[in-house]
Design an enzyme around this catalytic site. Structure first.
Site, PDB file in Angstrom:
ATOM      1  N   HIS A   1     -16.347 -21.556 -30.452  1.00 12.45           N
ATOM      2  CA  HIS A   1     -17.681 -22.129 -30.602  1.00 12.45           C
ATOM      3  C   HIS A   1     -18.698 -21.081 -30.153  1.00 12.45           C
ATOM      4  O   HIS A   1     -18.470 -20.360 -29.180  1.00 12.45           O
ATOM      5  CB  HIS A   1     -17.829 -23.401 -29.770  1.00 12.45           C
ATOM      6  CG  HIS A   1     -19.197 -24.014 -29.848  1.00 12.45           C
ATOM      7  ND1 HIS A   1     -19.826 -24.285 -31.046  1.00 12.45           N
ATOM      8  CD2 HIS A   1     -20.075 -24.406 -28.874  1.00 12.45           C
ATOM      9  CE1 HIS A   1     -21.006 -24.813 -30.813  1.00 12.45           C
ATOM     10  NE2 HIS A   1     -21.186 -24.900 -29.506  1.00 12.45           N
TER      11      HIS A   1
ATOM     12  N   ASP B   1     -27.870 -24.099 -26.461  1.00 15.74           N
ATOM     13  CA  ASP B   1     -27.027 -24.329 -27.635  1.00 15.74           C
ATOM     14  C   ASP B   1     -27.775 -25.229 -28.607  1.00 15.74           C
ATOM     15  O   ASP B   1     -28.238 -26.309 -28.241  1.00 15.74           O
ATOM     16  CB  ASP B   1     -25.713 -24.987 -27.202  1.00 15.74           C
ATOM     17  CG  ASP B   1     -24.673 -25.000 -28.313  1.00 15.74           C
ATOM     18  OD1 ASP B   1     -25.017 -24.699 -29.470  1.00 15.74           O
ATOM     19  OD2 ASP B   1     -23.508 -25.326 -28.026  1.00 15.74           O
TER      20      ASP B   1
ATOM     21  N   CYS C   1     -21.582 -23.504 -36.318  1.00 19.13           N
ATOM     22  CA  CYS C   1     -22.059 -23.061 -34.998  1.00 19.13           C
ATOM     23  C   CYS C   1     -22.634 -21.655 -34.994  1.00 19.13           C
ATOM     24  O   CYS C   1     -23.653 -21.399 -34.348  1.00 19.13           O
ATOM     25  CB  CYS C   1     -20.946 -23.196 -33.963  1.00 19.13           C
ATOM     26  SG  CYS C   1     -19.521 -22.116 -34.226  1.00 19.13           S
TER      27      CYS C   1
END
EC number: 2.3.2.13
Length: 648
Positions: free
Chosen positions: A335, A358, A276
């Site tokens: 995250h 994202d 991530c």
């Protein structure tokens, strides 16, 4: 034909005035020989003719972008300058500022909604046979970017310090670990380095995004979100959450975005591997490079709502063990995603400002693995109906954790609900410093006083992730922005404000490596650990590791060669094999590395490397040592920095 002996007008030279223009457009740090400007702001071009044009000459400036430029799609811009200069049939403004001998200086004002990308520039002169264009000259091409300094641009950011941070800063810090034990990861964004701007435009080209959409920031960030991961479109990065990185580079071995983007642009093959924070770091480079204000966000105890019901459902078997086959949702210890600061012309104005985007592939959105832009305001208010993917982001930061247990008949029953576990802390880098700022209050209203602190530590020499769970009461925390405080103590002292229950040792059932960035696997208690001495020995070992800090002179000068020295001592009682040592500094030195087949126990290595600074100001050099046996070693507080002066 020449009239009355006057020679036919011809263009001898087009000067893009790169130095003058880029200073005013805050683009002088881009390492490219072509002009880089921002839309909605004037720039000047000097055109030299074989003779000074008269008021009767008919000539024009032309700006073309894409393969099939068209005036209707605003990909072919025409600015009349001669006898038709008063005609208002063009989309950009232009006027002659001054004439000097055979040259004219033209001021051009692109629309604040103009298409972003690389334009070809021509001068066309009317002749008896129609308009005659100058020949194609790549040196006069220009890059047009979004403009956070322009009030009419959708990316306008009013605060000067925030523009400097979220558009111009090429060095960043991301936050990792787990709630209660948070570490830093430094990252070279490098949006101004050679080849990066071309790579970012190549990403849009590879996505087959229509040229006519490239002035619309919502579509650009959404397409970028999809293209930074390789799922379904052969984008930039391949995700990998296993222990096997033999076919590429381990996520923990990256120092920044530059090598990743250049490799993708040069090979047109997705780069291996990412987790991530790597997705977020590369996406941040892409956004800032194109002029979009952006920052990286870390959410601790981040939920993944796979079922779309805005809850996190964890299912257990009758004996109390996790039912992994039936559990679809998960919680990551942290995250990373990005935020962009933009206006929203598709929904009410109040939902503008920071938006979640994202690029880590999690769930499909309109058929692609992308996410956002989701208004942070809408997330906080729980207004999950607004585009894009607001409900998914809401669940990441504010979903209730619902615990189900199957009885012997297979019937599911709720036996516990935790309303405060998800989204325990949301952090980003502070403006103008490497400190952390808590932005949890942007995403959610303050929750109750009962909190569950989960400490997860990566043991550098073991594939097991150890964690200690301490449940205690804490006083209500302030919702205002603040620097990152120290984590609460592992063993709370007896006081009226805090008391701890017995400590338990937990081990992840999955065989995730010590370098794993996140965990979605439920935890199982294995055994009580009355004296947690072993755990503190682990901490002591990790905290005493000699970090490979680069040693650089306090002052450097642009264009003046100097050296940087990196030292590392192996503190273990065993040799380290197949060791990679990296250094990189945006504006100072490109990514360089050394390979060491073996570093003996207590052995020391010293690497001296020549550097040639390119940009003035306070700059950072990042160093990282990677070895599969210990995952990685990096500075835990700050990287070495120097102030670089420019000769005048």
């Amino acid at each position: 034909e020449p009239f009355d002996g006057v020679p036919e007008t011809e263009v001898l030279h087009i000067d893009m005035n790169q130095t003058i223009n880029e200073k005013h457009h805050h683009t002088h740090e881009y390492d490219t020989s072509n002009l880089v400007i921002r839309r909605g702001q004037e720039f000047v071009i000097t055109i030299t003719f074989n003779r000074l044009p008269t008021q009767y000459d008919d000539y024009q400036l032309e700006f073309l972008i894409g393969r099939n430029p068209s005036p209707n799609k605003e990909s072919q811009i025409t600015i009349p300058l001669g006898s038709r200069a008063s005609t208002n049939s063009y989309t950009w403004n232009g006027k002659i500022l001054e004439q000097n001998m055979n040259s004219i200086m033209v001021e051009v004002l692109p629309k604040p909604t103009a298409l972003v990308g690389r334009y070809r520039v021509y001068v066309a002169i009317s002749t008896g046979n129609g308009m005659k264009r100058t020949k194609r000259n790549a040196s006069t091409d220009l890059y047009l970017l979004f403009n956070a300094w322009c009030q009419q641009d959708a990316v306008y950011l009013a605060d000067q310090d925030e523009r400097k941070e979220y558009v111009l800063n090429d060095y960043g810090v991301m936050y990792q670990g787990s709630y209660g034990f948070i570490s830093q990861r430094h990252w070279i964004y490098g949006q101004f380095e050679e080849g990066i701007l071309n790579a970012c435009i190549f990403i849009l080209d590879a996505s087959k995004m229509p040229i006519s959409d490239r002035g619309k920031v919502i579509k650009v960030v959404r397409k970028g979100s999809a293209m930074i991961n390789s799922q379904d479109d052969d984008g930039v990065l391949v995700g990998n959450w296993s222990d096997d990185y033999s076919m590429g580079t381990a996520p923990t071995a990256w120092t920044g975005s530059i090598k990743i983007l250049l490799q993708y642009a040069n090979t047109r093959i997705p780069v291996c591997y990412a987790q991530c924070w790597v997705f977020a770091g590369v996406f941040n480079t892409f956004l800032r490079c194109l002029g979009i204000p952006a920052r990286v966000i870390s959410n601790f105890n981040s939920a993944h709502d796979n079922t779309g019901n805005l809850k996190t459902d964890l299912i257990f078997k009758p004996d109390g063990t996790p039912d992994r086959r039936r559990t679809k949702d998960s919680i990551w210890n942290y995250h990373c995603w990005n935020e962009v600061f933009i206006k929203r012309d598709d929904i009410a104005d109040r939902y503008g400002g920071w938006q979640v985007v994202d690029s880590t592939p999690q769930e499909l959105s309109s058929g692609y693995y992308c996410c956002g832009p989701a208004s942070v305001v809408a997330v906080k208010e729980g207004e999950v109906c607004y585009p894009y993917d607001t409900g998914f982001v809401f669940a990441e930061v504010n979903s209730d954790v619902v615990f189900f247990k199957r009885d012997k008949y297979g019937e599911m029953k709720v036996f516990r609900i935790d309303t405060t576990h998800v989204g325990k802390r949301i952090l980003t880098k502070a403006v103008g410093s490497i400190q952390a700022v808590d932005v949890t209050h942007n995403y959610k209203y303050r929750e109750g006083n009962l909190s569950l602190h989960i400490y997860k530590f990566s043991l550098s020499y073991s594939p097991l992730l150890c964690c200690i769970v301490v449940k205690h009461f804490t006083s209500s925390s302030s919702s205002s922005s603040s620097s990152l405080p120290l984590p609460p103590p592992l063993l709370s002292s007896s006081s009226s404000s805090s008391s701890s229950s017995p400590l338990f040792l937990f081990l992840l059932l999955s065989s995730s490596s010590s370098s794993s960035s996140s965990s979605s696997s439920p935890l199982l208690p294995l055994l009580p650990l009355p004296p947690p001495l072993l755990f503190f020995l682990f901490l002591l070992l990790l905290s005493s590791l000699p970090l490979p800090l680069p040693q650089v002179p306090e002052y450097l000068f642009v264009g003046h060669k100097d050296i940087v020295k990196v030292k590392f001592t192996n503190p273990f009682q065993f040799p380290l094999k197949n060791v990679f040592l990296y250094i990189e500094g945006a504006g100072i030195t490109p990514l360089k590395h050394r390979f060491y087949q073996e570093i003996p126990s207590l052995g020391e290595i010293t690497w001296t490397e020549e550097i040639l600074p390119r940009l003035p100001g306070e700059r950072y050099i990042l160093s990282l040592l990677y070895c599969s046996a210990i995952a990685h070693v990096r500075p835990s507080s700050s990287s070495s920095s120097s102030y670089i002066y420019e000769y005048i």
